[in-house]
Design a protein around this motif. Structure first.
Motif, PDB file in Angstrom:
ATOM      1  N   THR A 149       0.819  -1.213   0.000  1.00  0.00           N
ATOM      2  CA  THR A 149       0.000   0.000   0.000  1.00  0.00           C
ATOM      3  C   THR A 149       0.852   1.262   0.000  1.00  0.00           C
ATOM      4  O   THR A 149       0.352   2.350  -0.316  1.00  0.00           O
ATOM      5  CB  THR A 149      -0.924   0.029   1.223  1.00  0.00           C
ATOM      6  N   ALA A 150       2.136   1.128   0.364  1.00  0.00           N
ATOM      7  CA  ALA A 150       3.015   2.297   0.394  1.00  0.00           C
ATOM      8  C   ALA A 150       3.634   2.601  -0.963  1.00  0.00           C
ATOM      9  O   ALA A 150       4.343   3.602  -1.108  1.00  0.00           O
ATOM     10  CB  ALA A 150       4.128   2.088   1.427  1.00  0.00           C
ATOM     11  N   VAL A 151       3.389   1.773  -1.975  1.00  0.00           N
ATOM     12  CA  VAL A 151       4.006   1.983  -3.285  1.00  0.00           C
ATOM     13  C   VAL A 151       3.434   3.215  -3.979  1.00  0.00           C
ATOM     14  O   VAL A 151       4.166   4.084  -4.449  1.00  0.00           O
ATOM     15  CB  VAL A 151       3.819   0.728  -4.161  1.00  0.00           C
ATOM     16  N   CYS A 152       2.115   3.290  -4.046  1.00  0.00           N
ATOM     17  CA  CYS A 152       1.482   4.426  -4.717  1.00  0.00           C
ATOM     18  C   CYS A 152       0.032   4.508  -4.287  1.00  0.00           C
ATOM     19  O   CYS A 152      -0.511   3.582  -3.673  1.00  0.00           O
ATOM     20  CB  CYS A 152       1.582   4.305  -6.243  1.00  0.00           C
ATOM     21  N   LYS A 153      -0.618   5.615  -4.654  1.00  0.00           N
ATOM     22  CA  LYS A 153      -2.014   5.814  -4.274  1.00  0.00           C
ATOM     23  C   LYS A 153      -2.926   4.784  -4.938  1.00  0.00           C
ATOM     24  O   LYS A 153      -3.927   4.353  -4.357  1.00  0.00           O
ATOM     25  CB  LYS A 153      -2.466   7.229  -4.653  1.00  0.00           C
ATOM     26  N   ARG A 154      -2.578   4.391  -6.149  1.00  0.00           N
ATOM     27  CA  ARG A 154      -3.420   3.434  -6.866  1.00  0.00           C
ATOM     28  C   ARG A 154      -3.425   2.084  -6.156  1.00  0.00           C
ATOM     29  O   ARG A 154      -4.474   1.480  -5.947  1.00  0.00           O
ATOM     30  CB  ARG A 154      -2.938   3.283  -8.299  1.00  0.00           C
ATOM     31  N   TRP A 155      -2.253   1.600  -5.776  1.00  0.00           N
ATOM     32  CA  TRP A 155      -2.176   0.328  -5.085  1.00  0.00           C
ATOM     33  C   TRP A 155      -2.869   0.406  -3.733  1.00  0.00           C
ATOM     34  O   TRP A 155      -3.527  -0.528  -3.299  1.00  0.00           O
ATOM     35  CB  TRP A 155      -0.719  -0.096  -4.917  1.00  0.00           C
TER      36      TRP A 155
END
Length: 331
Positions: free
Chosen positions: A68-74
């Motif tokens: 979840t920390a990768v990007c807003k989309r994930w």
């Protein structure tokens, strides 16, 4: 135990915040057919949402939360996708242990990644409490007053303090159980309270209270007076049925078996049925017992008592309940 620890020499100890650290990075890819010209490729842009959802269902829970920390989309896909949470592969349960009798601090072990995490438990003042868990949610009930109840997700650190349940404020015995519905994400909590009738060594009040997250309220599901039996401190919900361990008081000569299991249908509400009429004797004389939900089947783990020495344990037994009959797994 020492040999087991030596086999797991690769274990790491990590703070729980490490779960949220970024785990993936976009990179530069070389394309040989284009004169070795380098160009940037974003995995996030190339893979549609439904494919990402299916990939995430294959991950261990800690890796998915970390993603979840990768990007807003994930982040949005993981936390908003009902498909994702209802189609996850079965997760191996984490092991948690308190490290102090005075504070609610401890460590959780992920058996898939073989890592320890330092967990904080909001709303819990000390480790002396009743605990029940289901699908990653953990329910706590304070041991001192038996009315302070909270629900927490230790990984996401989301917590909620519930309204106090009705009934006796200081029962002699209490037990708590939680069950999460995987499809709706709603949960139910049951509290069973037992208190001796004043100046009466034979009769005990026994009540069951149910909390539903979708209504946010408690209701009294069942109330009965037991004769020669009292409630215990262990219960579990399996396939919509609440199972509670009860104990013989011995005052009526009913000392063997010393334990029994009563059932209460939380869906059908068991209207008009006496709880004691649903009682099932344990398979043998036990010193103690614990109830476990194993794939919606009730499993009893108990200390087998010595003959004529009911307080002395001679071994451990494991049984599964099938159509009100105990089937022994191991002893």
């Amino acid at each position: 135990m020492i040999g087991l620890m030596e086999d797991y020499s690769s274990w790491d100890y990590l703070p729980v915040d490490h779960i949220r650290t970024p785990a993936f990075n976009s990179g530069v890819v070389s394309e040989a057919s284009n004169g070795n010209k380098e160009f940037s490729v974003s995995l996030d842009a190339a893979v549609p949402d439904d494919i990402l959802e299916r990939i995430f269902t294959l991950l261990p829970i800690a890796s998915m939360i970390r993603a979840t920390a990768v990007c807003k989309r994930w982040y949005s896909i993981i936390y908003s996708s009902r498909f994702l949470w209802t189609h996850m592969l079965p997760q191996r349960p984490w092991y948690f242990m308190f490290t102090s009798n005075e504070t609610a601090a401890g460590y959780a072990f992920d058996p898939i990644l073989r890592k320890w995490y330092d967990l904080e438990l909001p709303y819990i003042d000390k480790s002396s409490c009743f605990v029940s868990s289901s699908c990653g949610l953990v329910c706590f009930m304070d041991n001192d007053n038996r009315n302070t109840i909270s629900v927490s997700n230790p990984i996401t650190k989301n917590s909620k303090r519930l309204l106090e349940p009705p009934g006796e404020t200081l029962p002699d015995y209490s037990t708590i159980a939680i069950k999460v519905d995987r499809l709706s994400h709603k949960y139910s909590i049951t509290v069973a309270k037992s208190k001796q009738v004043p100046e009466d060594f034979v009769r005990w009040y026994f009540s069951v209270y149910k909390y539903d997250s979708w209504s946010g309220t408690w209701v009294t599901s069942a109330s009965e007076v037991f004769i020669g039996w009292r409630g215990g401190d262990d219960s579990v919900i399996c396939n919509g049925v609440l199972y509670c361990l009860i104990h013989s008081t011995g005052v009526l000569g009913n000392v063997n078996p010393r334990h029994g299991v009563i059932m209460y249908d939380l869906v059908g509400e068991s209207s008009g049925t006496s709880l004691m009429q649903t009682s099932i004797p344990v398979p043998c004389s036990l010193t103690c017992g614990r109830l476990v939900n194993l794939k919606e089947k009730l499993v009893l783990v108990g200390g087998i008592a010595k003959h004529n020495r009911p307080d002395i344990i001679k071994g451990i037994g494991i049984w599964e309940l099938h159509e009100k009959q105990w089937h022994e797994w191991h002893r």
